[in-house]
Scaffold this active site. Structure first.
Site, PDB file in Angstrom:
ATOM      1  N   THR A 157       0.704  -1.243  -0.327  1.00  0.00           N
ATOM      2  CA  THR A 157       0.067  -0.064  -0.032  1.00  0.00           C
ATOM      3  C   THR A 157       0.756   1.176   0.118  1.00  0.00           C
ATOM      4  OG1 THR A 157      -1.896  -1.151   1.186  1.00  0.00           O
ATOM      5  CG2 THR A 157      -1.664   1.287   1.066  1.00  0.00           C
ATOM      6  N   PHE A 182       1.081   5.419   0.796  1.00  0.00           N
ATOM      7  CA  PHE A 182       0.309   6.202   1.682  1.00  0.00           C
ATOM      8  C   PHE A 182       1.052   7.541   1.343  1.00  0.00           C
ATOM      9  CE2 PHE A 182       0.313   2.492   4.310  1.00  0.00           C
ATOM     10  CZ  PHE A 182      -0.962   2.470   4.914  1.00  0.00           C
TER      11      PHE A 182
END
Length: 286
Positions: free
Chosen positions: A173, A175
């Site tokens: 992921t 960010f």
């Protein structure tokens, strides 16, 4: 010295909490119920920064973030790539054979389909991964499991029944780190990323012409996302990342050409490229 605070969406033990601790280990993490709450915590001064997931290598973009960011008046000051690992968590003494259901965030359920199918579990959507772990602990039902990070097991006193159950090893992921104050990375001091939003003019081939400057100036565009705004099918906004700094001659020329064919161009941030990005690009080019 006053402790600094970083906001994130989710409950203690969520992946966003882990990202906060990785990047700002000495800061106080501030859990927020929604992304809007995390943005507001920064705009109102209750948090210095916010750690917000923007896209996942398996699930794609995180819903709502692309629409929320431009309207927040916050600035991107950094990025972080977190490898995602999910643990199948249950009550102390629970067994894989005794499980009947699994609970987690919709993205986590989608990223762990193999283990869910293998165990024949019914999947239930929760607000976030760590919250599902808390709910399993509170329910005290040995047939219920949670898909959550390892930190959540420690916080809520659960057993890890199966480790690293994500479908793909490359699950990561990205960010972005948001601030109320713009902090622009200096030019000529290592790789940087520039993120901006734009709306093209309503003329034929406007998008093609607007992006032509990036091709002719050899500027690498690593992201281009479109989404509707203002509830109109014709009001399309684009979010883009490019390698480079607005002060670089090639990037400056490309942005000038983009502006000529656009109703609006707004830079959301120029920040250091995270090392994971460079490694990932290297693998793609190999």
């Amino acid at each position: 010295m006053t402790s600094r605070t970083i906001a994130y969406q989710g409950e203690p033990g969520a992946n966003s909490h882990i990202a906060c601790a990785d990047v700002y280990p000495g800061w106080t993490p501030l859990p927020c119920a929604t992304f809007e709450d995390a943005f507001t915590a920064v705009t109102e001064g209750r948090a210095d920064l916010a750690m917000i997931p923007i896209e996942n290598s398996i699930a794609g973009r995180v819903a709502d973030i692309h629409a929320l960011m431009p309207g927040s008046n916050l600035h991107i000051v950094g990025e972080y790539f977190l490898p995602i690992h999910f643990q199948l968590l249950g009550l102390k003494g629970a067994t894989l054979e005794g499980l009947r259901s699994v609970h987690s965030h919709i993205h986590a359920l989608g990223q762990c389909r193999k283990i869910i199918r293998k165990l024949g579990l019914s999947a239930h959507v929760a607000g976030d991964t760590a919250g599902s772990a808390r709910e399993v602990a509170e329910a005290k039902d040995p047939t219920r499991a949670s898909l959550a990070p390892r930190l959540a097991a420690e916080i809520y006193g659960l057993d890890t029944l199966a480790s690293d159950v994500e479908d793909e090893a490359h699950n990561t992921t990205r960010f972005v780190i948001l601030s109320k104050t713009a902090v622009v990375a200096p030019a000529g001091n290592g790789p940087v990323v520039t993120t901006f939003v734009f709306r093209v003019r309503n003329v034929p081939a406007a998008l093609y012409k607007a992006l032509g400057g990036f091709a002719t100036n050899a500027v690498n565009m690593t992201k281009l996302e479109s989404y509707m705004v203002e509830g109109e099918f014709t009001a399309t906004q684009f979010l883009s990342d490019v390698d480079g700094h607005p002060d670089d001659p090639a990037v400056r020329r490309a942005l000038e050409e983009l502006s000529f064919f656009s109703r609006e161009v707004r830079i959301l941030g120029t920040y250091p490229a995270h090392p994971f990005r460079l490694v990932s690009q290297g693998r793609a080019e190999a």
